[in-house]
Each structure stands twice: as C-alpha cells, then as structure tokens.
Design a protein around this motif. Structure first.
Motif, PDB file in Angstrom:
ATOM      1  N   ALA A 160      27.373  28.652  50.904  1.00  0.00           N
ATOM      2  CA  ALA A 160      28.522  27.933  51.456  1.00  0.00           C
ATOM      3  C   ALA A 160      29.845  28.235  50.744  1.00  0.00           C
ATOM      4  N   PRO A 161      29.924  28.148  49.404  1.00  0.00           N
ATOM      5  CA  PRO A 161      31.204  28.454  48.768  1.00  0.00           C
ATOM      6  C   PRO A 161      31.597  29.921  48.873  1.00  0.00           C
ATOM      7  N   LEU A 162      30.606  30.825  48.973  1.00  0.00           N
ATOM      8  CA  LEU A 162      30.917  32.244  49.097  1.00  0.00           C
ATOM      9  C   LEU A 162      31.568  32.551  50.443  1.00  0.00           C
ATOM     10  N   ARG A 163      31.305  31.729  51.445  1.00  0.00           N
ATOM     11  CA  ARG A 163      31.937  31.924  52.759  1.00  0.00           C
ATOM     12  C   ARG A 163      33.436  31.622  52.717  1.00  0.00           C
ATOM     13  N   LYS A 211      20.720  39.773  43.674  1.00  0.00           N
ATOM     14  CA  LYS A 211      20.602  39.187  45.016  1.00  0.00           C
ATOM     15  C   LYS A 211      21.871  38.417  45.372  1.00  0.00           C
ATOM     16  N   THR A 212      22.434  37.712  44.387  1.00  0.00           N
ATOM     17  CA  THR A 212      23.681  36.990  44.624  1.00  0.00           C
ATOM     18  C   THR A 212      24.807  37.964  44.959  1.00  0.00           C
ATOM     19  N   ALA A 213      24.839  39.098  44.267  1.00  0.00           N
ATOM     20  CA  ALA A 213      25.863  40.112  44.541  1.00  0.00           C
ATOM     21  C   ALA A 213      25.765  40.604  45.981  1.00  0.00           C
ATOM     22  N   ALA A 214      24.544  40.847  46.445  1.00  0.00           N
ATOM     23  CA  ALA A 214      24.347  41.308  47.823  1.00  0.00           C
ATOM     24  C   ALA A 214      24.794  40.241  48.819  1.00  0.00           C
ATOM     25  N   MET A 215      24.469  38.983  48.528  1.00  0.00           N
ATOM     26  CA  MET A 215      24.879  37.889  49.407  1.00  0.00           C
ATOM     27  C   MET A 215      26.399  37.758  49.441  1.00  0.00           C
ATOM     28  N   ALA A 216      27.038  37.899  48.262  1.00  0.00           N
ATOM     29  CA  ALA A 216      28.496  37.796  48.200  1.00  0.00           C
ATOM     30  C   ALA A 216      29.157  38.884  49.035  1.00  0.00           C
ATOM     31  N   ALA A 242      32.891  38.121  50.177  1.00  0.00           N
ATOM     32  CA  ALA A 242      33.446  37.686  48.892  1.00  0.00           C
ATOM     33  C   ALA A 242      32.920  38.637  47.821  1.00  0.00           C
ATOM     34  N   PRO A 243      33.299  39.916  47.897  1.00  0.00           N
ATOM     35  CA  PRO A 243      32.687  40.936  47.031  1.00  0.00           C
ATOM     36  C   PRO A 243      32.913  40.675  45.551  1.00  0.00           C
ATOM     37  N   PRO A 244      31.970  41.096  44.712  1.00  0.00           N
ATOM     38  CA  PRO A 244      32.088  40.860  43.267  1.00  0.00           C
ATOM     39  C   PRO A 244      33.254  41.629  42.648  1.00  0.00           C
ATOM     40  N   ILE A 245      33.956  40.985  41.737  1.00  0.00           N
ATOM     41  CA  ILE A 245      34.962  41.683  40.938  1.00  0.00           C
ATOM     42  C   ILE A 245      34.339  42.244  39.667  1.00  0.00           C
ATOM     43  N   GLY A 246      33.136  41.797  39.340  1.00  0.00           N
ATOM     44  CA  GLY A 246      32.455  42.258  38.131  1.00  0.00           C
ATOM     45  C   GLY A 246      31.419  41.243  37.700  1.00  0.00           C
TER      46      GLY A 246
END
Length: 218
Positions: free
Chosen positions: A126-129, A150-155, A160-164
């Motif tokens: 929800a917050p990643l959306r 797995k969280t990175a793939a979901m983001a 909401a792509p990872p910055i690092g």
C-alpha cells in the motif's frame, strides 16, 4: 534553509524482514534531514505492528486516521529530539483509515519518509503505491537479504523504484550486494543496542547516508 534540496518526493523505507532496522533508519534519516535544516514528516504506515512512536518517544494517537479531518500538526507530534521532525504514528489499528488518502493529505512542503510494514502482502504494498521512490533496508543475514530482494521487485512493479540499499548491523557490505539488488549500496549502519541516537558514530553514519544518493530523492 534546508540544505538537502527542495524536492517534495515521498520516500518509502522498506524491507521484507521484520526487525531489519526500517524504523530506526526512518527516524535516523529524519534526524539527519532536520540537522540539515529541513522540515520532515516521518510516518508509521505499519497499522498492525507500529513502533515508530515508541522509538521517537511520542504518543500513539491520533496519527494517520486523523489526517482525514485534521492538519498535520493535529495528527502528529513534534519529535522531542528535533522539532523540525513531525512524527505521524499509525494510530489505533481499529480506527478507520485509508492509508493512500492519509498519505496524500500530507503537505508537500515537507520531506516525507514512510516507515513501511514488513512482508510482501497488501499492507506492505500500500505505501509503495503512493511513494515516489524506495529505500531498501536489510541486515546482511541471508533470509533478510532474500526478503529485501523481493521488496525491491515489488517496489519496481509499483513504480516506486529503489534508490539504493542500506545494510544494518554491519560495518562493511558483503561482496556482490549491489548486484543482488541491482542498485547502489548506500552504506552501513552499525545500530548499537541502546541509546541509538545518542551514539556519535550512529549519528555520523546517518549524516553520511544523507549525501549518498538519498539526498536527491527526499
């Protein structure tokens, strides 16, 4: 004057494993931003198992559910260690709350950090959306790393792509971590067992992280 840029992006602090240091990282980076003279909102998006308010030393209520009808000042609390940080607790889990709407009601004049739930279910998504980017947090433990991948793939799937990635409870990143996550390893946080934000080394580590790719995304 804020010395960390003017962007109003919303940054999700996320990792698949509970206890990996997401809450401490959220509050630690909020403190670093405040020391750079920025106005910051730190939000606890974990309605089921909230602990940002405990770490910050503020009441649990009113929090996120109040953002439907109340201002940020009324829904949150000033962080005792630095009044430039506003803590928005999760509130009582039984209180009605639309997390997306509550997050969208936050003012765009503040830098916003979202302490996300663990796991890969709807609550974690929800917050990643709503967030613009994601900061991944993991310990060097294999299970924690696997869950954070797995969280990175979901983001990425939720735009909401990872910055690092930040590694906690270690001093040197294991080899190959950047390739594992397909993003930059921003650094390590040692996380002493007590009085975290009174520890000079820890404070310095968070100040350093603010300039390593985090800076332009919050």
């Amino acid at each position: 004057m804020c010395h960390a840029g003017t962007t109003d992006a919303m940054l999700a602090v996320a990792g698949g494993k509970g206890g990996c240091g997401k809450t401490t990282t959220t509050l630690g980076l909020a403190g670093a931003l405040a020391r750079a003279e920025c106005e910051v909102v730190a939000v606890d998006a974990d309605r089921a198992m909230p602990n940002l308010h405990e770490l910050a030393g503020v009441p649990r209520d009113p929090g996120l559910p109040a953002l439907d009808t109340a201002s940020l000042e009324a829904a949150g609390h000033a962080y005792p260690d630095n009044p430039r940080v506003r803590i928005v607790p999760a509130g009582e889990p039984t209180a009605d709350c639309s997390l997306p709407q509550a997050l969208m009601n936050l003012p765009d004049t503040h830098h916003t950090l979202i302490d996300c739930p663990a796991g890969a279910g709807p609550a974690a998504a929800a917050p990643l959306r709503i967030a613009d980017r994601t900061l991944l947090v993991s310990t060097p433990n294999p299970a924690s790393l696997c869950n954070a991948v797995k969280t990175a793939a979901m983001a990425r799937a939720l735009s909401a792509p990872p910055i690092g990635v930040i590694l906690t409870r270690c001093e040197t990143p294991p080899a190959g971590i950047g390739r594992l996550f397909d993003c930059t390893v921003l650094g390590c946080i040692s996380l002493p067992s007590d009085k975290i934000f009174e520890n000079r080394q820890t404070v310095a580590e968070f100040d350093t992280l603010l300039g390593r790719g985090v800076l332009g995304n919050i």
